[in-house]
Structure formats: C-alpha cells, structure tokens
Enzyme design. Sequence first.
Site, PDB file in Angstrom:
ATOM      1  CG  ASP A  34       0.889  -1.602   7.706  1.00  0.00           C
ATOM      2  OD1 ASP A  34       1.856  -2.347   7.929  1.00  0.00           O
ATOM      3  OD2 ASP A  34       0.969  -0.355   7.706  1.00  0.00           O
ATOM      4  CG  HIS A  65      -3.830  -0.853   6.350  1.00  0.00           C
ATOM      5  ND1 HIS A  65      -3.804  -0.701   7.712  1.00  0.00           N
ATOM      6  CD2 HIS A  65      -2.891   0.017   5.857  1.00  0.00           C
ATOM      7  CE1 HIS A  65      -2.902   0.215   8.039  1.00  0.00           C
ATOM      8  NE2 HIS A  65      -2.338   0.662   6.924  1.00  0.00           N
ATOM      9  CG  HIS A  96      -0.297   0.048   2.530  1.00  0.00           C
ATOM     10  ND1 HIS A  96       0.428  -1.001   3.058  1.00  0.00           N
ATOM     11  CD2 HIS A  96      -0.234   1.042   3.471  1.00  0.00           C
ATOM     12  CE1 HIS A  96       0.894  -0.686   4.245  1.00  0.00           C
ATOM     13  NE2 HIS A  96       0.513   0.564   4.518  1.00  0.00           N
ATOM     14  CG  ASP A 149       4.959   2.916   7.410  1.00  0.00           C
ATOM     15  OD1 ASP A 149       4.023   3.450   6.781  1.00  0.00           O
ATOM     16  OD2 ASP A 149       4.777   1.972   8.197  1.00  0.00           O
ATOM     17  CG  HIS A 150       4.357  -0.078   4.186  1.00  0.00           C
ATOM     18  ND1 HIS A 150       4.405  -1.422   4.471  1.00  0.00           N
ATOM     19  CD2 HIS A 150       3.851   0.507   5.298  1.00  0.00           C
ATOM     20  CE1 HIS A 150       3.953  -1.643   5.700  1.00  0.00           C
ATOM     21  NE2 HIS A 150       3.610  -0.480   6.216  1.00  0.00           N
ATOM     22  CG  HIS A 153       4.096  -2.329  10.694  1.00  0.00           C
ATOM     23  ND1 HIS A 153       3.242  -1.573  11.466  1.00  0.00           N
ATOM     24  CD2 HIS A 153       4.394  -1.579   9.614  1.00  0.00           C
ATOM     25  CE1 HIS A 153       3.021  -0.411  10.873  1.00  0.00           C
ATOM     26  NE2 HIS A 153       3.720  -0.394   9.740  1.00  0.00           N
TER      27      HIS A 153
END
Length: 308
Positions: free
Chosen positions: A210, A139, A61, A65-66, A268
């Site tokens: 996530d 998510h 996604h 942070d990804h 995570h």
Amino acid sequence: MSMRVTFLGTGGAVPTTERNPSSVLVNREGDRLLFDVGEGTQRQMMRFGTGFTISDVFLTHLHGDHVLGLPGLVQTMDFNDRDRALSVYTPAGTEEEIDALIHAADTRPSFPVHVYGVGPDEAAVRRDDYEVRTFRTDHDTNAVGYALVEDERKGRFDREKAEELGVPVGPKFSQLHEGDPVELDDGTVVEPDQVVGDPRPGRRVVYTGDTRPSDRVAEAAEGADLLVHDATFADDRADRAGDTGHSTARQAGEIANRAGAERLALTHISSRYAGDVSDHLAEAREAFDGETFLPDDGLTREIPYPDE
C-alpha cells in the site's frame, strides 16, 4: 530460468467474493517467495496449486489485510509436517507484533520461524544470483516495498567465432564463457571478450504494498519487468486515495511510466469497484504505454528475460 508470479489476493481491505486480500507469490526456479499474507492465503494457495514450500515471507506493513493470513498459513504448514525453517521479513520495529501474531491461539509450530526486521534501502535476502531489496513507501504506517532483483547474466557465447579462432569444441568453451582465457596448441591465447558478448540484464519484479505515488517507488521500479502497484481507487476517489495512503490506477500508471517499467499490474482494488474495473484499466493506460493488466485472483504470469 523460470520466474512465475501468481496473484493470490488482489483485493483491498474488505474482501469480496472475487478478490481475496493482498498476497503475491513469486516462484523463481523453485524458490517460492510470498509477499504479504492476507487472510485466507493458505486456501488461495490450495485453490491455485502453488504448494506450501515457501522459503521466505515478506510483509510490507502490519495492516490486517496484509498479515492476518500468516498464523493460519504457519499452522497449515505445521499440519503438513514441515520441518524446514521459515523466514519472515517485516518492517523494522514490528518484529514483536509479528512474532505474537504467529503464535496467537497458542500456536507452536514444530519448525523454526525466524522473524527479521528490515529497514528501507537494504537487502533483506541475498542469494547466489538475486536479492530482495527494500524501499520506503508512502503509507500511513511503518511500511516498505520489495524489489526482487536478479544479477546480470553472462554474455552470449559465440561458438562460431570461437571455432574460427581455433578453439576446439570441449572444455575450453566453458572456460571462456566463465571468463578465463585459454591457450591453444600453437601458443595463441584467446581472451573471453573475443567470444563472449556483453553481460545481459536479469529481471526485476517490484511489489509496493500500500502506498501513495512516491519518488522512492519510481526509483525502485526503474526498468522493472513487472511493477505490482497499489491501485485501490479510480479517479472518482482520488482525494480518498491520498487521505488513506493509497494510489489511484492513473497514479500507478504515472509511476510505471516514470520508471520505464515493462509491465504494470494493478492490485489492492477497493470493494467499491466489485465487478467493474474498466475505469482502472482505462485510466492507467492513459498514463502508461507499457503492458497494463488488472489480475484476477489466481492469475499466473511468466516473466521473461528483458532480451527474450
């Protein structure tokens, strides 16, 4: 055939001095597949010696942070004179945003970068003996998870049985193992199922990104040799996990247990737990009897075949 998983980033949205944001690299016999690219991923790759010969990038996604490490990684590849095309897979509908991110700061890589949108329940990549499948996650944005699924392998060849049946050592052994019958000098035909065992399962590695605990994740992870699952919080912040689209370590353990997974990696991890993840491990292990571990950045695990 080797399969190694290196945890480049195991932290949550806020990095710590010990944990980088999300990124996991799978090296399957030289095919290097990168799942998520948190900021600083290229430095983690140098730090832990994985190399930069990535063939495919899979984004779960578009939260920062990804993905924020992607433009830096592409630039580093360019500085290293890469000429091979790079394929980037991202949830369908987010292709333009990822393309813009890659070319931010007027970056123009000298090698082709192809961005592909993927929806849930499709094969993002199909290779000769494995594929990377998508599945829906829960998510608070457009998100998918990925499952690397190997094809079944040939059954074991029973050399002793073949010799008992009169098959001469040599090419006819290979023919039988490939599934073709062979005729002996006396006219006898030996069928493959007389000397070759049942097909053996390949390996399955599942990466959620996530997600809240989800039936779709449990289905995708059925029989997984390794499930890498969101475990942002411990039980003390279970409400917070649900509100923000994440899971607790216990919930990750429950999903692994439902799926009949062999191993569970908790990732995570929120910066709230910097330095102490003992509750995560204890709570996940109460829910899941298989091997449970919470990797530090840089940990590499070899994934054996189920029958080894």
